[in-house]
Design a protein around this motif. Structure first.
Motif, mmCIF file in Angstrom:
data_model
loop_
_atom_site.group_PDB
_atom_site.id
_atom_site.type_symbol
_atom_site.label_atom_id
_atom_site.label_comp_id
_atom_site.label_asym_id
_atom_site.label_seq_id
_atom_site.Cartn_x
_atom_site.Cartn_y
_atom_site.Cartn_z
ATOM 1 N N GLN A 152 0.840 -1.200 0.000
ATOM 2 C CA GLN A 152 0.000 0.000 0.000
ATOM 3 C C GLN A 152 0.871 1.244 0.000
ATOM 4 O O GLN A 152 1.838 1.345 0.767
ATOM 5 N N MET A 153 0.562 2.170 -0.893
ATOM 6 C CA MET A 153 1.169 3.494 -0.891
ATOM 7 C C MET A 153 0.057 4.528 -0.812
ATOM 8 O O MET A 153 -0.931 4.445 -1.542
ATOM 9 N N SER A 154 0.178 5.465 0.110
ATOM 10 C CA SER A 154 -0.825 6.520 0.227
ATOM 11 C C SER A 154 -0.126 7.863 0.336
ATOM 12 O O SER A 154 0.949 7.981 0.927
ATOM 13 N N MET A 155 -0.759 8.866 -0.244
ATOM 14 C CA MET A 155 -0.197 10.214 -0.241
ATOM 15 C C MET A 155 -1.327 11.201 0.021
ATOM 16 O O MET A 155 -2.321 11.236 -0.700
ATOM 17 N N ALA A 156 -1.185 11.977 1.065
ATOM 18 C CA ALA A 156 -2.164 13.012 1.405
ATOM 19 C C ALA A 156 -1.496 14.372 1.243
ATOM 20 O O ALA A 156 -0.411 14.614 1.782
ATOM 21 N N ASP A 185 -6.215 13.026 -1.555
ATOM 22 C CA ASP A 185 -5.794 11.749 -0.984
ATOM 23 C C ASP A 185 -5.605 10.777 -2.140
ATOM 24 O O ASP A 185 -6.535 10.542 -2.912
ATOM 25 N N TYR A 186 -4.402 10.242 -2.259
ATOM 26 C CA TYR A 186 -4.050 9.391 -3.388
ATOM 27 C C TYR A 186 -3.542 8.057 -2.860
ATOM 28 O O TYR A 186 -2.678 8.024 -1.982
ATOM 29 N N ARG A 187 -4.075 6.948 -3.395
ATOM 30 C CA ARG A 187 -3.702 5.622 -2.898
ATOM 31 C C ARG A 187 -3.446 4.670 -4.061
ATOM 32 O O ARG A 187 -4.077 4.775 -5.110
ATOM 33 N N SER A 188 -2.518 3.756 -3.828
ATOM 34 C CA SER A 188 -2.205 2.721 -4.800
ATOM 35 C C SER A 188 -1.792 1.469 -4.046
ATOM 36 O O SER A 188 -1.110 1.551 -3.024
#
Length: 588
Positions: A152-156, A185-188
């Motif tokens: 999981q990669m997340s970027m806020a 909020d960006y998730r991959s």
């Protein structure tokens, strides 16, 4: 190739290690659950550079970075032929950055502008696996593994701009307040469930055969984006927009594979490893099949000299999609689809080896790798933005990597170490002209020169020292060379070609001294070390930042005025400067 295996755990006695330092702490404990039957092993570590360095950073510009990981394993022995291993791993990296800034007197009146920006990035893996080892006889044994993996990669990202004051030059005009807020909020991520069986068979002393098969169920979430834009004027909401793009939130894939290889000798001088890997990937109603041969050989000229050569064909069903201007792990792992084909590579390598000096090893290797269907963002596109999915922003092309590696290593004596040098090149080309006008350009991770130097010296059982020096040519990034104008108030970037900027070289010297003392119940170790000893400010993050610069001048009527101009500059941020550390370790 690095083969990393976790400790199985001692079935007889309890052992452990406790390590406490200024930058990191570690814990390791193992021992029997049922003697001679079941054992366990547990390890964990956590860095706290964020706690040590944060108080020394400026109040208006702070960042921190840390990581932690946990390993756990249980080993159960059913019999001399049958064993079960249960393992668990969880690791996470965290980075955040906060910046505040004020501008006074911008525009036509006495107005105060306040900017606040924050970014949080988290990435990590969670893995759970069970492995059954069974020995059929002294020639054949197997390992069957069932595993679950979650990446999981997340970027806020958040940005807030407040303007307070008047729009005209007279102070008698009413106060005018504006607020602009942006949050995203960006998730991959990737979820894998797999089962795999591997067999080792030794029919004769000169043959070592490996074969097996696997099945993986992939669930990809290449990008899920949520953003919110809110504008307010004098307390009234002028715009409040929420956007959520999850059209690509779930892509499923099924991967099956069979393989077989034989490592055998022909005479006393020639060793050959030959194998084939058959795989099938099925997604969105379409299947991709590949047969991937591998062949390597070693020939001993005499007891001191040997030459090696190899050929490998590989097919990869997951692409690494890089955003060129970002050096943190905002890269996406995306699957093949109906329109995105698997990446195929052909790699050739040849090398010579010399071991004629006792305690020394020397090697020289060259390689060339030809890649098809590599993936890159189109010009002007990246993972940022909320219009369309990643498939609409990419193109497929060709790539190549080649280089020469030289190694000298000392393996015996009180002083050991190595000196390694690599000269390499990696580039990409997209002939349809959609990227970089169809011309070759350096890949993001193209680093021309790499040097690794390591020396360890053990004076006696109680005292040893170590030194490591690393040098790497900087990677490539795409940065705007100039501003060409504006559209709807937004500045336009002029970029002549892809990856037009070479990042600064990275290098650092690490020093360490260990003092050991054996006691009745274990060993005490004090470590004094310096990371990045000469404080090389190698940037870990490169980005463009806009600021307003005031220029004083005399206006009409002799009244002093300030003209504010917007300027863009390149910011290079270093996460790890010179860091001295003291660590205490007790091993029992």
């Amino acid at each position: 190739i690095i083969d990393i295996r976790t400790n199985d755990g001692d079935m007889q006695n309890y052992h452990g290690t406790i390590s406490v330092g200024l930058l990191t702490s570690k814990l390791h404990f193992e021992g029997p659950i049922i003697k001679n039957k079941t054992s366990f092993c547990l390890t964990g570590r956590r860095t706290y550079l964020d706690l040590v360095a944060r108080p020394f950073l400026p109040e208006d510009k702070k960042y921190n970075y840390y990581f932690y990981d946990i390993n756990a394993k249980v080993n159960h022995k059913f019999s001399d032929r049958s064993r079960l291993f249960l393992s668990f791993y969880k690791g996470k990296d965290h980075y955040d950055y906060k910046r505040d800034k004020e501008y006074d007197g911008y525009d036509d009146g006495p107005r105060l502008y306040f900017y606040n920006s924050k970014i949080n990035i988290n990435w990590g893996n969670t893995i759970a696996a069970g492995r059954w080892n069974y020995v059929f006889n002294n020639k054949l044994f197997s390992n069957t593994t069932v595993a679950y993996n979650h990446y999981q990669m997340s970027m806020a990202d958040s940005y807030k701009k407040e303007a307070t004051g008047t729009e005209k030059k007279t102070n008698t005009d009413p106060m005018h307040n504006e607020t602009y807020t942006y949050n995203s909020d960006y998730r991959s991520g990737i979820h894998d469930v797999s089962i795999q069986t591997d067999f080792d068979y030794t029919p004769a002393p000169n043959h070592h055969i490996k074969f097996g098969g696997s099945y993986l169920n992939h669930t990809f979430r290449p990008e899920v984006t949520t953003s919110n834009v809110r504008e307010a004027e004098n307390g009234s909401v002028a715009q409040d927009t929420i956007y959520k793009d999850s059209s690509n939130s779930n892509l499923h894939g099924h991967e099956c594979a069979l393989y077989a290889e034989d490592d055998f000798n022909i005479g006393t001088r020639l060793s050959i490893n030959a194998g084939i890997h058959l795989s099938l990937f099925y997604t969105q109603g379409k299947g991709y099949f590949s047969a991937q041969p591998r062949l390597s050989a070693r020939y001993r000229l005499n007891k001191d000299y040997a030459i090696k050569g190899s050929f490998t064909q590989m097919e990869q069903y997951v692409h690494l999609l890089s955003s060129s201007a970002i050096s943190l792990p905002t890269d996406l792992w995306v699957p093949v689809t109906q329109n995105i084909r698997p990446m195929r590579s052909f790699q050739y390598a040849v090398g010579g080896y010399y071991t004629g000096i006792k305690g020394w090893e020397f090697s020289l290797e060259g390689y060339y790798k030809d890649m098809h269907n590599v993936l890159e963002y189109q010009d002007g596109a990246s993972f940022f933005g909320t219009s369309g999915g990643w498939q609409e922003k990419v193109e497929m092309g060709r790539g190549r990597s080649f280089g020469l590696e030289i190694l000298a290593q000392k393996t015996l004596g009180k002083t050991t170490g190595w000196l390694a040098y690599t000269i390499a090149k990696s580039d990409r080309q997209f002939k349809d002209g959609s990227i970089n006008y169809g011309e070759r350009f350096p890949y993001k991770y193209d680093r021309r020169h790499n040097i690794n130097f390591c020396v360890n010296h053990q004076f006696n059982e109680r005292f040893d020292i170590g030194l490591t020096w690393i040098f790497n040519t900087g990677g490539a990034a795409t940065l705007a060379e100039q501003r060409t104008g504006t559209i709807n108030g937004n500045l336009l970037d002029y970029i002549e070609h892809r990856n037009n900027y070479r990042l600064p070289v990275s290098h650092r010297l690490n020093l360490g001294v260990n003092f050991h003392k054996k006691v009745r119940r274990g060993t005490h170790t004090w470590n004094i070390s310096v990371y990045n000893a000469y404080n090389a400010m190698t940037p870990n993050l490169i980005y463009l930042e806009e600021e307003y610069i005031g220029q004083e001048h005399i206006g009409e009527g002799g009244v002093p005025e300030t003209t504010w101009k917007r300027k863009t500059r390149l910011i290079k941020q270093t996460l790890l400067p010179c860091i001295p550390s003291v660590t205490y370790t007790f091993k029992f």
